[in-house]
Design a protein around this motif. Structure first.
Motif: not given
Length: 170
Positions: A112-115, A119-121, A128-133
């Motif tokens: 999911g993160l790769a997809a 998409l974002a890039k 692309f911002h990663l949210q850990l929570l």
């Protein structure tokens, strides 16, 4: 320009047109409202498809756990024959399903993160911002769901004696 109400906007537009007849006025509030409605509908469709995919994945996962019940029966009979207690069998089963849940969650999240990054890039051309929570919460939920379903599925196996299970198998 930005004006507080539609009435003020209409008065402002009339004043500009009267003073400068060759200037065209475009009301961007209406355009922005249409774009906002369109983006909201697209967002709903994306959330609906994600929910449908997750629901389908959960159904497939539950089915695979129930299909592996026969393999668990043989393992449990072997462990009980060797002298394992119910607690030990439940602990072994819980650990097995915990690791299965961790593996499933990490695989799904990485895909999911790769997809999302692609998409974002490349599609939306944004950062692309990663949210850990949410990721941590999702991993815990998947692990708890996996362990819960696995232990519920294995509950009936542990209650029966190994001899009774072997008689039913033959």
């Amino acid at each position: 320009t930005k004006v507080p109400t539609q009435q003020v906007s209409a008065q402002f537009q009339q004043a500009i047109v009267q003073q400068f007849p060759n200037v065209s006025i475009i009301d961007l509030a209406l355009v922005l409202q249409i774009l906002n409605d369109l983006i909201s509908k697209i967002g709903f469709v994306v959330r609906f498809m994600a929910g449908l995919s997750i629901s389908t994945g959960i159904v497939v996962f539950i089915a695979s756990v129930f299909m592996s019940k026969y393999q668990r029966i043989r393992e449990t009979v072997l462990l009980r024959t060797l002298g394992a207690s119910r607690k030990q069998i439940f602990a072994i089963t819980a650990l097995e399903y915990f690791f299965l849940g961790i593996l499933a969650a990490i695989t799904g999240i990485l895909l999911g993160l790769a997809a999302g990054w692609v998409l974002a890039k490349y599609t939306f051309e944004t950062a692309f911002h990663l949210q850990l929570l949410p990721i941590i919460i999702l991993v815990l939920m998947v692990c708890l769901l996996t362990v819960g379903i696995g232990l519920i599925n294995s509950r009936g196996i542990v209650k029966r004696s190994p001899l009774e299970v072997l008689r039913n198998e033959v």
